[in-house]
Design a protein around this motif. Sequence first.
Motif, PDB file in Angstrom:
ATOM      1  N   GLU A  13       0.848  -1.196   0.000  1.00 23.53           N
ATOM      2  CA  GLU A  13       0.000   0.000   0.000  1.00 23.53           C
ATOM      3  C   GLU A  13       0.882   1.245   0.000  1.00 23.53           C
ATOM      4  N   PHE A  14       0.591   2.150  -0.899  1.00 22.70           N
ATOM      5  CA  PHE A  14       1.274   3.447  -0.954  1.00 22.70           C
ATOM      6  C   PHE A  14       0.315   4.499  -0.384  1.00 22.70           C
ATOM      7  N   GLY A  15       0.651   5.041   0.801  1.00 17.64           N
ATOM      8  CA  GLY A  15      -0.198   6.054   1.441  1.00 17.64           C
ATOM      9  C   GLY A  15      -1.016   5.448   2.565  1.00 17.64           C
ATOM     10  N   THR A  16      -0.422   5.428   3.765  1.00 17.40           N
ATOM     11  CA  THR A  16      -1.082   4.801   4.926  1.00 17.40           C
ATOM     12  C   THR A  16      -2.045   5.762   5.599  1.00 17.40           C
ATOM     13  N   SER A  17      -1.626   6.999   5.732  1.00 19.37           N
ATOM     14  CA  SER A  17      -2.307   7.995   6.561  1.00 19.37           C
ATOM     15  C   SER A  17      -2.555   7.396   7.953  1.00 19.37           C
ATOM     16  N   PHE A  18      -3.792   7.408   8.429  1.00 19.13           N
ATOM     17  CA  PHE A  18      -4.074   6.891   9.775  1.00 19.13           C
ATOM     18  C   PHE A  18      -4.372   5.394   9.769  1.00 19.13           C
ATOM     19  N   GLY A  19      -4.301   4.794   8.589  1.00 25.06           N
ATOM     20  CA  GLY A  19      -4.396   3.337   8.541  1.00 25.06           C
ATOM     21  C   GLY A  19      -5.804   2.781   8.349  1.00 25.06           C
ATOM     22  N   ILE A  20      -6.724   3.606   7.875  1.00 21.97           N
ATOM     23  CA  ILE A  20      -8.096   3.087   7.695  1.00 21.97           C
ATOM     24  C   ILE A  20      -8.121   2.012   6.603  1.00 21.97           C
ATOM     25  N   SER A  21      -7.581   2.367   5.422  1.00 22.84           N
ATOM     26  CA  SER A  21      -7.531   1.358   4.346  1.00 22.84           C
ATOM     27  C   SER A  21      -6.646   0.184   4.766  1.00 22.84           C
ATOM     28  N   THR A  22      -5.598   0.483   5.528  1.00 18.97           N
ATOM     29  CA  THR A  22      -4.679  -0.571   5.991  1.00 18.97           C
ATOM     30  C   THR A  22      -5.423  -1.580   6.864  1.00 18.97           C
ATOM     31  N   THR A  40       3.249   2.318   3.466  1.00 18.25           N
ATOM     32  CA  THR A  40       4.274   3.339   3.649  1.00 18.25           C
ATOM     33  C   THR A  40       3.668   4.735   3.736  1.00 18.25           C
ATOM     34  N   GLU A  41       4.287   5.547   4.622  1.00 18.39           N
ATOM     35  CA  GLU A  41       3.749   6.873   4.939  1.00 18.39           C
ATOM     36  C   GLU A  41       4.905   7.769   5.364  1.00 18.39           C
ATOM     37  N   PHE A  42       4.919   9.038   4.846  1.00 15.86           N
ATOM     38  CA  PHE A  42       6.067   9.856   5.223  1.00 15.86           C
ATOM     39  C   PHE A  42       5.822  10.820   6.382  1.00 15.86           C
ATOM     40  N   GLU A  43       4.618  10.891   6.914  1.00 20.25           N
ATOM     41  CA  GLU A  43       4.397  11.768   8.065  1.00 20.25           C
ATOM     42  C   GLU A  43       4.478  10.948   9.353  1.00 20.25           C
ATOM     43  N   PRO A  44       5.532  11.207  10.182  1.00 19.90           N
ATOM     44  CA  PRO A  44       5.741  10.380  11.378  1.00 19.90           C
ATOM     45  C   PRO A  44       4.524  10.314  12.302  1.00 19.90           C
ATOM     46  N   SER A  45       3.808  11.441  12.465  1.00 18.78           N
ATOM     47  CA  SER A  45       2.656  11.426  13.386  1.00 18.78           C
ATOM     48  C   SER A  45       1.561  10.492  12.865  1.00 18.78           C
ATOM     49  N   LYS A  46       1.423  10.426  11.541  1.00 17.59           N
ATOM     50  CA  LYS A  46       0.425   9.516  10.962  1.00 17.59           C
ATOM     51  C   LYS A  46       0.862   8.060  11.138  1.00 17.59           C
ATOM     52  N   VAL A  47       2.161   7.829  10.997  1.00 14.88           N
ATOM     53  CA  VAL A  47       2.673   6.468  11.199  1.00 14.88           C
ATOM     54  C   VAL A  47       2.336   5.988  12.608  1.00 14.88           C
ATOM     55  N   GLU A  67       8.230   3.942   7.317  1.00 12.20           N
ATOM     56  CA  GLU A  67       8.141   5.401   7.426  1.00 12.20           C
ATOM     57  C   GLU A  67       9.119   6.053   6.463  1.00 12.20           C
ATOM     58  N   GLY A  68       8.624   6.980   5.658  1.00 12.43           N
ATOM     59  CA  GLY A  68       9.496   7.692   4.737  1.00 12.43           C
ATOM     60  C   GLY A  68       8.839   7.849   3.377  1.00 12.43           C
ATOM     61  N   ASP A  69       9.611   8.400   2.459  1.00  7.79           N
ATOM     62  CA  ASP A  69       9.121   8.625   1.102  1.00  7.79           C
ATOM     63  C   ASP A  69       9.032   7.282   0.376  1.00  7.79           C
ATOM     64  N   ALA A  70       7.864   6.996  -0.153  1.00  9.27           N
ATOM     65  CA  ALA A  70       7.642   5.705  -0.818  1.00  9.27           C
ATOM     66  C   ALA A  70       8.643   5.452  -1.941  1.00  9.27           C
ATOM     67  N   LEU A  71       9.131   6.525  -2.548  1.00  4.97           N
ATOM     68  CA  LEU A  71      10.114   6.327  -3.621  1.00  4.97           C
ATOM     69  C   LEU A  71      11.377   5.659  -3.072  1.00  4.97           C
ATOM     70  N   ASP A  88      -2.509   5.095  -3.039  1.00  2.71           N
ATOM     71  CA  ASP A  88      -3.359   6.114  -2.415  1.00  2.71           C
ATOM     72  C   ASP A  88      -2.511   7.209  -1.771  1.00  2.71           C
ATOM     73  N   GLY A  89      -1.337   7.454  -2.338  1.00  2.00           N
ATOM     74  CA  GLY A  89      -0.484   8.550  -1.860  1.00  2.00           C
ATOM     75  C   GLY A  89      -0.503   9.676  -2.885  1.00  2.00           C
ATOM     76  N   ALA A  90       0.618  10.366  -3.037  1.00  2.00           N
ATOM     77  CA  ALA A  90       0.692  11.474  -3.994  1.00  2.00           C
ATOM     78  C   ALA A  90       0.445  10.961  -5.414  1.00  2.00           C
ATOM     79  N   LYS A  91      -0.568  11.520  -6.036  1.00  2.00           N
ATOM     80  CA  LYS A  91      -1.022  10.988  -7.338  1.00  2.00           C
ATOM     81  C   LYS A  91       0.046  11.138  -8.430  1.00  2.00           C
ATOM     82  N   ALA A  92       0.826  12.221  -8.335  1.00  2.00           N
ATOM     83  CA  ALA A  92       1.803  12.512  -9.391  1.00  2.00           C
ATOM     84  C   ALA A  92       2.851  11.418  -9.532  1.00  2.00           C
ATOM     85  N   ILE A  93       3.086  10.654  -8.455  1.00  2.00           N
ATOM     86  CA  ILE A  93       4.142   9.639  -8.552  1.00  2.00           C
ATOM     87  C   ILE A  93       3.588   8.219  -8.680  1.00  2.00           C
ATOM     88  N   TYR A  94       2.312   8.092  -9.004  1.00  2.00           N
ATOM     89  CA  TYR A  94       1.764   6.741  -9.245  1.00  2.00           C
ATOM     90  C   TYR A  94       2.598   5.971 -10.290  1.00  2.00           C
TER      91      TYR A  94
HETATM   92  C1  LIG Z   1      -5.206   9.882   0.917  1.00  2.00           C
HETATM   93  S1  LIG Z   1      -4.060   9.617   2.208  1.00  2.00           S
HETATM   94  C2  LIG Z   1      -4.094   7.867   2.416  1.00  2.00           C
HETATM   95  C3  LIG Z   1      -5.390   7.366   2.985  1.00  2.00           C
HETATM   96  C4  LIG Z   1      -5.374   5.924   3.397  1.00  2.00           C
HETATM   97  N1  LIG Z   1      -4.918   5.056   2.305  1.00  2.00           N
HETATM   98  C5  LIG Z   1      -6.767   5.493   3.824  1.00  2.00           C
HETATM   99  O1  LIG Z   1      -7.619   5.244   2.935  1.00  2.00           O
HETATM  100  O2  LIG Z   1      -7.026   5.412   5.019  1.00  2.00           O
HETATM  101  C6  LIG Z   1      -2.517   9.834   1.400  1.00  2.00           C
HETATM  102  C7  LIG Z   1      -1.311   9.677   2.331  1.00  2.00           C
HETATM  103  O3  LIG Z   1      -0.163   9.454   1.530  1.00  2.00           O
HETATM  104  C8  LIG Z   1       0.938  10.060   2.157  1.00  2.00           C
HETATM  105  N2  LIG Z   1       1.968  10.276   1.123  1.00  2.00           N
HETATM  106  C9  LIG Z   1       1.892  11.103   0.060  1.00  2.00           C
HETATM  107  N3  LIG Z   1       2.998  11.037  -0.674  1.00  2.00           N
HETATM  108  C10 LIG Z   1       3.809  10.125  -0.071  1.00  2.00           C
HETATM  109  C11 LIG Z   1       5.113   9.620  -0.366  1.00  2.00           C
HETATM  110  N4  LIG Z   1       5.804  10.036  -1.439  1.00  2.00           N
HETATM  111  N5  LIG Z   1       5.624   8.669   0.445  1.00  2.00           N
HETATM  112  C12 LIG Z   1       4.918   8.237   1.524  1.00  2.00           C
HETATM  113  N6  LIG Z   1       3.695   8.700   1.856  1.00  2.00           N
HETATM  114  C13 LIG Z   1       3.148   9.630   1.072  1.00  2.00           C
HETATM  115  C14 LIG Z   1       0.374  11.349   2.736  1.00  2.00           C
HETATM  116  O4  LIG Z   1       1.168  11.832   3.806  1.00  2.00           O
HETATM  117  C15 LIG Z   1      -1.021  10.909   3.167  1.00  2.00           C
HETATM  118  O5  LIG Z   1      -1.060  10.564   4.536  1.00  2.00           O
END
Ligand SMILES: C[S@@+](CC[C@H](N)C(=O)[O-])C[C@H]1O[C@@H](n2cnc3c(N)ncnc32)[C@H](O)[C@@H]1O
Length: 149
Positions: A13-22, A40-47, A67-71, A88-94
């Motif tokens: 999973e790319f983009g954990t946020s608070f872990g709902i989808s997780t 993976t998630e780059f905001e420590p508080s969200k992790v 924890e960190g940048d998914a790239l 489900d993270g930054a769309k530009a880097i899908y």
């Molecule tokens: C839409 S939220 C994810 C929601 C989550 N999947 C859910 O449904 O509960 C997107 C998350 O991706 C993280 N994110 C964005 N770009 C990222 C990157 N390059 N590496 C890691 N995390 C990233 C953001 O910090 C944000 O918390």
Amino acid sequence: MLPRSSGARIIIEFGTSFGISTLYLAAALRDNGGGRLITTEFEPSKVMRAKANLTEGGLIDLVEVREGDALQTLSADLPETIDLLLLDGAKAIYPEILSLVEGRLRPGALVIADNADFSPEYLERVRSPASGYISTPFGEDVELSVRLG
Ligand SMILES: C[S@@+](CC[C@H](N)C(=O)[O-])C[C@H]1O[C@@H](n2cnc3c(N)ncnc32)[C@H](O)[C@@H]1O
């Protein structure tokens, strides 16, 4: 529904946020008999919050939160075979994230991309038969793709 119906055991999973989808993905793994989810998630508080939620849900043993940048976090130490990828993270880097994981996707693996309309380059790629996917939009701005053999 998708990991359950496909019997997925290994999920990225790319983009954990608070872990709902997780939580949903890990619960599906548990119901499938076990497995491994790397998220993976780059905001420590969200992790921290995601780990707490997964612990409270009794699912943390199935999940590795990187924890960190998914790239970076998804550029090494991936499982040999991957059954399902949720973007489900930054769309530009899908496209870049797909490239990191692509070589490990098993034939028939599912790739789910939320808000995929924000990544035209990604859509063009998965909708091109030459790229090795069949793909369709569904729901609200979700793209569901199947990796061909
Ligand atoms: C839409 S939220 C994810 C929601 C989550 N999947 C859910 O449904 O509960 C997107 C998350 O991706 C993280 N994110 C964005 N770009 C990222 C990157 N390059 N590496 C890691 N995390 C990233 C953001 O910090 C944000 O918390």
